[in-house]
Design a protein around this motif. Structure first.
Motif, short mmCIF file in Angstrom:
data_model
loop_
_atom_site.label_atom_id
_atom_site.label_comp_id
_atom_site.label_asym_id
_atom_site.label_seq_id
_atom_site.Cartn_x
_atom_site.Cartn_y
_atom_site.Cartn_z
N SER A 263 0.83 -1.21 0.00
CA SER A 263 0.00 0.00 0.00
C SER A 263 0.86 1.26 0.00
O SER A 263 0.51 2.27 -0.63
N GLN A 264 1.99 1.22 0.68
CA GLN A 264 2.88 2.38 0.67
C GLN A 264 3.45 2.61 -0.72
O GLN A 264 3.52 3.75 -1.20
N ILE A 265 3.85 1.53 -1.38
CA ILE A 265 4.41 1.63 -2.73
C ILE A 265 3.37 2.20 -3.70
O ILE A 265 3.69 3.06 -4.52
N LEU A 266 2.12 1.74 -3.59
CA LEU A 266 1.08 2.16 -4.52
C LEU A 266 0.57 3.56 -4.23
O LEU A 266 0.35 4.36 -5.15
N PHE A 267 0.38 3.88 -2.94
CA PHE A 267 -0.35 5.10 -2.61
C PHE A 267 0.49 6.19 -1.95
O PHE A 267 0.01 7.32 -1.78
N ASP A 268 1.73 5.88 -1.60
CA ASP A 268 2.61 6.91 -1.04
C ASP A 268 4.03 6.73 -1.59
O ASP A 268 4.99 6.58 -0.82
N PRO A 269 4.17 6.73 -2.92
CA PRO A 269 5.48 6.43 -3.52
C PRO A 269 6.55 7.46 -3.17
O PRO A 269 7.74 7.11 -3.10
N ASP A 270 6.16 8.71 -2.89
CA ASP A 270 7.16 9.72 -2.55
C ASP A 270 7.91 9.35 -1.27
O ASP A 270 9.11 9.62 -1.13
N SER A 271 7.20 8.73 -0.32
CA SER A 271 7.85 8.35 0.93
C SER A 271 8.87 7.23 0.72
O SER A 271 9.87 7.15 1.44
N VAL A 272 8.63 6.39 -0.30
CA VAL A 272 9.58 5.32 -0.62
C VAL A 272 10.88 5.92 -1.14
O VAL A 272 11.99 5.58 -0.66
N VAL A 273 10.77 6.82 -2.09
CA VAL A 273 11.97 7.47 -2.66
C VAL A 273 12.68 8.28 -1.58
O VAL A 273 13.92 8.24 -1.48
N ALA A 274 11.93 8.98 -0.73
CA ALA A 274 12.53 9.80 0.32
C ALA A 274 13.31 8.93 1.32
O ALA A 274 14.41 9.32 1.76
N ALA A 275 12.77 7.78 1.67
CA ALA A 275 13.45 6.89 2.62
C ALA A 275 14.78 6.39 2.04
O ALA A 275 15.81 6.39 2.72
N VAL A 276 14.76 5.97 0.78
CA VAL A 276 15.98 5.47 0.15
C VAL A 276 17.01 6.60 0.05
O VAL A 276 18.20 6.42 0.34
N ARG A 277 16.56 7.79 -0.35
CA ARG A 277 17.48 8.92 -0.48
C ARG A 277 18.11 9.28 0.87
O ARG A 277 19.29 9.63 0.95
N ARG A 278 17.32 9.19 1.94
CA ARG A 278 17.85 9.49 3.27
C ARG A 278 18.94 8.50 3.67
O ARG A 278 19.98 8.88 4.22
N TYR A 279 18.73 7.22 3.38
CA TYR A 279 19.75 6.22 3.70
C TYR A 279 21.02 6.45 2.89
O TYR A 279 22.13 6.25 3.39
N ILE A 280 20.84 6.90 1.65
CA ILE A 280 22.01 7.22 0.82
C ILE A 280 22.75 8.41 1.41
O ILE A 280 24.00 8.41 1.49
N ASP A 281 22.02 9.44 1.82
CA ASP A 281 22.64 10.62 2.42
C ASP A 281 23.44 10.26 3.66
O ASP A 281 24.48 10.89 3.95
N LEU A 282 22.98 9.25 4.40
CA LEU A 282 23.68 8.80 5.60
C LEU A 282 24.84 7.86 5.28
O LEU A 282 25.56 7.42 6.19
N GLY A 283 24.97 7.50 4.01
CA GLY A 283 26.04 6.60 3.62
C GLY A 283 25.78 5.14 3.94
O GLY A 283 26.70 4.30 3.87
N LEU A 284 24.51 4.81 4.25
CA LEU A 284 24.21 3.43 4.65
C LEU A 284 24.12 2.47 3.45
O LEU A 284 23.94 1.28 3.67
N HIS A 285 24.26 2.99 2.26
CA HIS A 285 24.20 2.11 1.08
C HIS A 285 25.57 1.57 0.70
O HIS A 285 25.69 0.82 -0.24
N ARG A 286 26.60 1.97 1.45
CA ARG A 286 27.98 1.53 1.15
C ARG A 286 28.60 0.86 2.38
O ARG A 286 28.30 1.21 3.52
#
Length: 289
Positions: A263-286
């Motif tokens: 439901s989050q993916i379908l109806f609140d996609p902006d929050s999905v992108v924002a969460a991933v971008r935040r983890y990237i900003d914190l360097g947690l993707h490396r």
């Protein structure tokens, strides 16, 4: 005596002329309808009792399933249904209510979206389900890009030999470019949607990355951030327990996991992108060395 199995059905529907050619005349059609072995859809169109209800409703309107509605009928991924999409031949007349063929559709169709074809369809092709290439083209022009790509991705789960290049060549240039986002490796509509959202936001993603010991994740950002995208049917308690155990195993290996609900993916996609971008900003993707 001719049998209904001798009739050339189209998605469980047939025109009265098709029934007549198969030896099922008007009197027998009337008896079969009275016995419940046939359903009168609208003037001249009949259906078997087990015909897809969506196909029957589209025929009642006066056309065939199209767009998102047709994609679902063909077994493809499609966003939750909020309307019936019906394609009507340009010579079509007397559109009816999908739930009562005696009632005109009227100027305010409500939960019916009518698409008029530019071509004159043969009678047999004017009801049932639009052909796959037509459906995919319609989805590309009417649905959000991430939903359209999710639908096309799902074609490969039914037919791994689908000719994507040939289909893309038949499209206008503005839609042809979207086909570059299609990935046959995708295993669910929700996974496809998240992938397309991220790629179109400038975030590179790996699809179905191997994690060792025969395990995979839905998506990988960088070399450490795993993205798990729950599908619509992924709500069983047993599935949830397995998911949590897998997330814990991956955490023990040093991976970071973000899990998104359907439901989050379908109806609140902006929050999905924002969460991933935040983890990237914190360097947690490396990995940190």
């Amino acid at each position: 005596m001719a049998s209904l199995s001798d009739v050339s059905w189209r998605h469980g529907l047939a025109h009265v002329s098709t029934l007549d050619r198969a030896g099922v005349g008007a009197h027998r059609v009337a008896r079969l309808c009275a016995a419940g072995a046939l359903l009168r859809v609208r003037a001249g169109i009949y259906a078997l009792p087990d015909a897809d209800p969506a196909v029957v409703r589209a025929a009642r309107v006066g056309g065939r399933l199209a767009g998102r509605s047709a994609a679902r009928a063909l077994g493809l991924w499609a966003a939750p249904e909020d309307e019936l999409v019906v394609e009507v031949a340009r010579h079509g007349t007397q559109l009816r209510n999908p739930d009562d063929f005696r009632t005109p559709l009227g100027p305010s169709p409500g939960q019916v979206r009518v698409r008029w074809t530019a071509e004159r369809l043969p009678r047999r092709e004017s009801f049932g389900v639009a052909p796959l290439p037509t459906v995919l083209s319609q989805v590309l022009t009417t649905e959000p890009a991430e939903h359209a790509i999710a639908t096309i991705d799902s074609v490969f789960r039914l037919d791994s030999a689908f000719d994507l290049d040939g289909f893309a060549r038949s499209l206008p240039a503005r839609h042809r470019a979207l086909c570059d986002l299609v990935d046959p490796r995708s295993e669910s509509g929700s996974e496809s949607i998240v992938r397309v959202l991220l790629v179109r936001s400038g975030i590179a993603v790996s699809v179905q990355p191997p994690l060792g010991r025969g395990r995979r994740s839905d998506l990988l950002v960088g070399d450490r951030l795993l993205l798990e995208c729950d599908s619509r049917t992924h709500h069983e308690a047993g599935d949830r327990v397995c998911d949590l155990r897998r997330d814990a195993d991956n955490a023990a290996l040093g991976f970071v996991t973000l899990r998104f609900d359907y439901s989050q993916i379908l109806f609140d996609p902006d929050s999905v992108v924002a969460a991933v971008r935040r983890y990237i900003d914190l360097g947690l993707h490396r990995w940190r060395h």
